[in-house]
Design a protein around this motif. Sequence first.
Motif, PDB file in Angstrom:
ATOM      1  N   LYS A   1      -8.774 -10.349   2.209  1.00 22.34           N
ATOM      2  CA  LYS A   1      -9.945 -10.736   2.284  1.00 22.34           C
ATOM      3  C   LYS A   1      -9.782 -12.040   3.680  1.00 22.34           C
ATOM      4  CE  LYS A   1     -13.592 -12.810  -0.135  1.00 22.34           C
ATOM      5  NZ  LYS A   1     -13.799 -13.943  -1.591  1.00 22.34           N
ATOM      6  N   ASP A   2      -8.698 -12.792   3.643  1.00 21.37           N
ATOM      7  CA  ASP A   2      -8.533 -13.582   4.824  1.00 21.37           C
ATOM      8  C   ASP A   2      -8.471 -12.836   5.893  1.00 21.37           C
ATOM      9  OD1 ASP A   2      -8.593 -15.471   3.094  1.00 21.37           O
ATOM     10  OD2 ASP A   2      -6.447 -16.068   3.125  1.00 21.37           O
TER      11      ASP A   2
ATOM     12  N   ARG B   1     -10.805  -4.694  -6.652  1.00 20.51           N
ATOM     13  CA  ARG B   1     -11.532  -5.364  -5.574  1.00 20.51           C
ATOM     14  C   ARG B   1     -10.949  -5.289  -4.099  1.00 20.51           C
ATOM     15  NH1 ARG B   1     -11.327 -11.207  -7.506  1.00 20.51           N
ATOM     16  NH2 ARG B   1      -9.134 -10.533  -7.947  1.00 20.51           N
ATOM     17  N   THR B   2      -9.833  -5.188  -3.974  1.00 23.12           N
ATOM     18  CA  THR B   2      -9.206  -4.776  -2.690  1.00 23.12           C
ATOM     19  C   THR B   2      -9.604  -3.706  -2.328  1.00 23.12           C
ATOM     20  OG1 THR B   2      -7.314  -6.033  -3.418  1.00 23.12           O
ATOM     21  CG2 THR B   2      -6.949  -4.600  -1.647  1.00 23.12           C
ATOM     22  N   ARG B   3      -9.603  -2.461  -3.187  1.00 24.55           N
ATOM     23  CA  ARG B   3     -10.057  -0.973  -2.719  1.00 24.55           C
ATOM     24  C   ARG B   3     -11.493  -1.335  -2.335  1.00 24.55           C
ATOM     25  NH1 ARG B   3      -6.391   2.625  -4.899  1.00 24.55           N
ATOM     26  NH2 ARG B   3      -7.752   4.124  -4.710  1.00 24.55           N
ATOM     27  N   ASN B   4     -12.299  -1.844  -3.172  1.00 20.76           N
ATOM     28  CA  ASN B   4     -13.689  -1.944  -2.811  1.00 20.76           C
ATOM     29  C   ASN B   4     -14.147  -2.691  -1.413  1.00 20.76           C
ATOM     30  OD1 ASN B   4     -14.301  -0.480  -5.289  1.00 20.76           O
ATOM     31  ND2 ASN B   4     -14.609  -2.433  -6.349  1.00 20.76           N
ATOM     32  N   LEU B   5     -13.491  -3.410  -1.240  1.00 17.12           N
ATOM     33  CA  LEU B   5     -13.472  -4.348   0.041  1.00 17.12           C
ATOM     34  C   LEU B   5     -13.194  -3.457   1.053  1.00 17.12           C
ATOM     35  CD1 LEU B   5     -14.392  -7.365   0.469  1.00 17.12           C
ATOM     36  CD2 LEU B   5     -11.819  -7.976   0.478  1.00 17.12           C
ATOM     37  N   LEU B   6     -12.206  -2.736   1.101  1.00 14.02           N
ATOM     38  CA  LEU B   6     -11.631  -2.069   1.963  1.00 14.02           C
ATOM     39  C   LEU B   6     -12.502  -0.867   2.397  1.00 14.02           C
ATOM     40  CD1 LEU B   6      -9.387  -3.670   3.186  1.00 14.02           C
ATOM     41  CD2 LEU B   6      -7.760  -2.643   1.762  1.00 14.02           C
ATOM     42  N   LYS B   7     -13.052  -0.324   1.357  1.00 14.27           N
ATOM     43  CA  LYS B   7     -13.905   0.846   1.492  1.00 14.27           C
ATOM     44  C   LYS B   7     -15.257   0.523   2.036  1.00 14.27           C
ATOM     45  CE  LYS B   7     -11.708   4.032  -1.742  1.00 14.27           C
ATOM     46  NZ  LYS B   7     -11.748   4.854  -3.075  1.00 14.27           N
TER      47      LYS B   7
ATOM     48  N   VAL C   1       3.271   7.985  -2.071  1.00 16.17           N
ATOM     49  CA  VAL C   1       2.291   8.907  -2.043  1.00 16.17           C
ATOM     50  C   VAL C   1       1.661   9.260  -3.242  1.00 16.17           C
ATOM     51  CG1 VAL C   1       2.814   9.592   0.327  1.00 16.17           C
ATOM     52  CG2 VAL C   1       3.754  10.867  -1.763  1.00 16.17           C
ATOM     53  N   ASP C   2       2.133   8.898  -4.414  1.00 13.74           N
ATOM     54  CA  ASP C   2       1.847   9.265  -5.768  1.00 13.74           C
ATOM     55  C   ASP C   2       0.528   8.435  -6.356  1.00 13.74           C
ATOM     56  OD1 ASP C   2       4.275  11.035  -5.769  1.00 13.74           O
ATOM     57  OD2 ASP C   2       5.250   9.475  -6.703  1.00 13.74           O
ATOM     58  N   GLY C   3      -0.524   8.982  -5.798  1.00 16.62           N
ATOM     59  CA  GLY C   3      -1.877   8.350  -6.127  1.00 16.62           C
ATOM     60  C   GLY C   3      -2.883   8.788  -4.983  1.00 16.62           C
ATOM     61  N   GLN C   4      -4.026   8.185  -5.242  1.00 12.46           N
ATOM     62  CA  GLN C   4      -5.052   8.270  -4.397  1.00 12.46           C
ATOM     63  C   GLN C   4      -5.150   7.256  -3.260  1.00 12.46           C
ATOM     64  OE1 GLN C   4      -7.402  10.897  -3.690  1.00 12.46           O
ATOM     65  NE2 GLN C   4      -6.018  12.039  -5.170  1.00 12.46           N
ATOM     66  N   PRO C   5      -5.039   7.537  -2.016  1.00 16.33           N
ATOM     67  CA  PRO C   5      -5.218   6.477  -0.992  1.00 16.33           C
ATOM     68  C   PRO C   5      -6.364   6.199  -0.771  1.00 16.33           C
ATOM     69  CG  PRO C   5      -4.755   8.743   0.076  1.00 16.33           C
ATOM     70  CD  PRO C   5      -4.720   8.702  -1.543  1.00 16.33           C
ATOM     71  N   ILE C   6      -6.618   4.654  -0.343  1.00 15.84           N
ATOM     72  CA  ILE C   6      -7.718   4.071   0.037  1.00 15.84           C
ATOM     73  C   ILE C   6      -8.390   4.962   1.064  1.00 15.84           C
ATOM     74  CG2 ILE C   6      -8.964   2.012   0.799  1.00 15.84           C
ATOM     75  CD1 ILE C   6      -6.864   0.439  -0.767  1.00 15.84           C
ATOM     76  N   SER C   7      -7.540   5.106   2.156  1.00 22.56           N
ATOM     77  CA  SER C   7      -7.915   5.766   3.390  1.00 22.56           C
ATOM     78  C   SER C   7      -6.950   6.723   3.730  1.00 22.56           C
ATOM     79  CB  SER C   7      -8.258   4.717   4.327  1.00 22.56           C
ATOM     80  OG  SER C   7      -8.323   5.104   5.691  1.00 22.56           O
ATOM     81  N   LYS C   8      -5.683   6.207   4.264  1.00 18.71           N
ATOM     82  CA  LYS C   8      -4.574   6.962   4.681  1.00 18.71           C
ATOM     83  C   LYS C   8      -3.253   6.340   3.967  1.00 18.71           C
ATOM     84  CE  LYS C   8      -7.213   8.929   7.579  1.00 18.71           C
ATOM     85  NZ  LYS C   8      -7.119   8.568   9.161  1.00 18.71           N
ATOM     86  N   CYS C   9      -2.281   7.167   3.830  1.00 20.03           N
ATOM     87  CA  CYS C   9      -1.073   6.760   3.304  1.00 20.03           C
ATOM     88  C   CYS C   9       0.243   7.540   3.891  1.00 20.03           C
ATOM     89  CB  CYS C   9      -0.906   6.697   1.837  1.00 20.03           C
ATOM     90  SG  CYS C   9      -0.710   8.290   1.028  1.00 20.03           S
ATOM     91  N   VAL C  10       1.207   7.200   3.877  1.00 21.15           N
ATOM     92  CA  VAL C  10       2.724   7.662   4.265  1.00 21.15           C
ATOM     93  C   VAL C  10       3.775   7.099   3.457  1.00 21.15           C
ATOM     94  CG1 VAL C  10       2.702   5.952   6.104  1.00 21.15           C
ATOM     95  CG2 VAL C  10       4.184   8.003   6.187  1.00 21.15           C
ATOM     96  N   GLY C  11       4.458   8.067   2.895  1.00 18.76           N
ATOM     97  CA  GLY C  11       5.487   7.429   2.266  1.00 18.76           C
ATOM     98  C   GLY C  11       6.129   8.682   1.697  1.00 18.76           C
ATOM     99  N   LEU C  12       6.993   8.395   0.560  1.00 23.38           N
ATOM    100  CA  LEU C  12       7.471   9.487  -0.226  1.00 23.38           C
ATOM    101  C   LEU C  12       7.270   9.870  -1.663  1.00 23.38           C
ATOM    102  CD1 LEU C  12      11.433   8.585  -0.934  1.00 23.38           C
ATOM    103  CD2 LEU C  12       9.588   7.029  -0.229  1.00 23.38           C
TER     104      LEU C  12
END
Lengths: 310, 310
Positions: free
Chosen positions: B94-95, B114-120, B132-143
């Motif tokens: 938020k800051d 709330r973080t996800r909502n704010l960003l979206k 990467v095990d999950g649904q990214p807010i927008s983009k993601c990179v990892g293993l």
Amino acid sequence: MTVSRVLRDKGYVSKNVTEKVLKAAEEIGYVRNNLAGSFAEQSTNLIGVVIPSLSNSVFTEVLSGFEDVIHESSLQIAISVSHYDQQREFNLVKDMLAWRPAGIVLTGMEHDERTRNLLKQNNVNTIELIDVDGQPISKCVGLSHRSAAEAMASHLIENGHTRFGYVGSALQVDERAKKRKIAFEQKLADNGLKIERTALSPEPSSMLLGRQLTAEILQDNCQPIALYYSNDDMAAGGLLHCTSQGISIPKDVAIASFNGLEFLDAMPMRITTFKSPRYEIGQIAGRYMLGEIDDRITQLSGELLIGDTT
Amino acid sequence: MTVSRVLRDKGYVSKNVTEKVLKAAEEIGYVRNNLAGSFAEQSTNLIGVVIPSLSNSVFTEVLSGFEDVIHESSLQIAISVSHYDQQREFNLVKDMLAWRPAGIVLTGMEHDERTRNLLKQNNVNTIELIDVDGQPISKCVGLSHRSAAEAMASHLIENGHTRFGYVGSALQVDERAKKRKIAFEQKLADNGLKIERTALSPEPSSMLLGRQLTAEILQDNCQPIALYYSNDDMAAGGLLHCTSQGISIPKDVAIASFNGLEFLDAMPMRITTFKSPRYEIGQIAGRYMLGEIDDRITQLSGELLIGDTT
DNA sequence: CTGTTAGCGCTTTCAA
DNA sequence: TTGAAAGCGCTAACAG
């Protein structure tokens, strides 16, 4: 204005209105625009921090202490990396100043003259970290690398070592390591001794490099010898070389270094080193930023850790 | 306006005037006010990065890769530390949003709703790191931490291990470690096997803690057993315990872990681990920020490093 | 307790 | 190639 007062919790606003504003802000998902706000206030809560590298845990440990103190306040940290380049550091400081930061934190006492001028002219609250051997721009907190190296030299001399070698890396950019080497040599000279062999590399320090340079320095059988390393990574590599070669430590080869990083606990032998108070340096820098300290210089002592390798 | 044009090197200005402006700026030590400039432009070159901790080299290595890519561009990095607290992460985001950043980088896939909502809602360019095990807010990179743990379980099973223990720390906050543990157990279950013993601590991981928990788990002689650790620090401590007790590795106790940190090179034995591509994750995140990649998810593979402990 | 006025220093747009 | 006008969203200062 009333909305502004509510959102900043500043000045008097009736309970009724306060609630309505808060609710509306929540509903529309209002996020304050700091660009406008700080612009109007002519100040920010940003602190610009420049460190040489993110992959050297010395700096991230300092940062960690700094952050732990700062994060209770409303200040925000913006980190930049100079890659040990004073020219780049200058540009980063210039970029940061454009944000009118509440303060600037630099690493070491050696900077481009323009950096010093910029900071002094703009009267920026500046803190230099990790080193205290020099004239700070404004404030500084760290340890005397000269004293640390002298303490190690004294320790080795007292233990009866008479032949010395130095193994170092990246001295052309690592000003602190350079200071330690010079002070170490000076202390030896004061006792009629000297560094007989030196193995240097411009590469960044690593265990592998320490291992290679140690192999190099020992190749023509100069044992017994006491080796002073530029830092723990290099010394750890040296130790691995010696144990793999069956060299007796500390009888044939003594090993001494600087930093006292945690990973040394993983080594088969406790390496003699000088522990730099990294986390504490960061904490004190944080307290400087919060205005809790006034001294121009805070010199911490560090600690000689005598292990099994000397 | 003419001055503004010169300073930004934008639009047409006569050579003569350009020189005069540049000279004057130099003389008075002009520093652009980004607060005013970015405010007028309604955008900044800041990237907000939130990591859980500065004292865990996993995150600083990722950051290092990120910085190496970003620092050639005009973007600036502002780092905040969440201390593994999703509530705090929300406040930090938020800051940061208040600065209208060019992008936001978060660690892991688990965040406060709330973080996800704010960003979206604010349509912020967001990149999630390391997992990467999950649904990214927008983009993601990892293993895939699941795959990493499964690979390790398979390796142990193939090597004939039939009894298993797990040693972990801070699972209540380390979502990735938690995922690995679950996937490891699942893989065992698929083969009719299970974790017989578990030693857990809420403390942050360290070699010392790994040593203590290993002593605990082995106290009633359950050898032979294969121990899976939450990470390298813990496993290194376990190895030190075993060697100091004269326990035969890997015959009586096998050791396996995750991360593949460099300090393992300092250990007397090569620990079997799974190398996470940390630096590369950071680099790719940087390229995401520069708009060089479009894929929603970039999954890197990592590597099973088979050492002498399994 | 609430509202009005002015201005922060820059950029975008339009005019000359 | 240069300049004039307007405005970004907020806050300090002052008035009511």
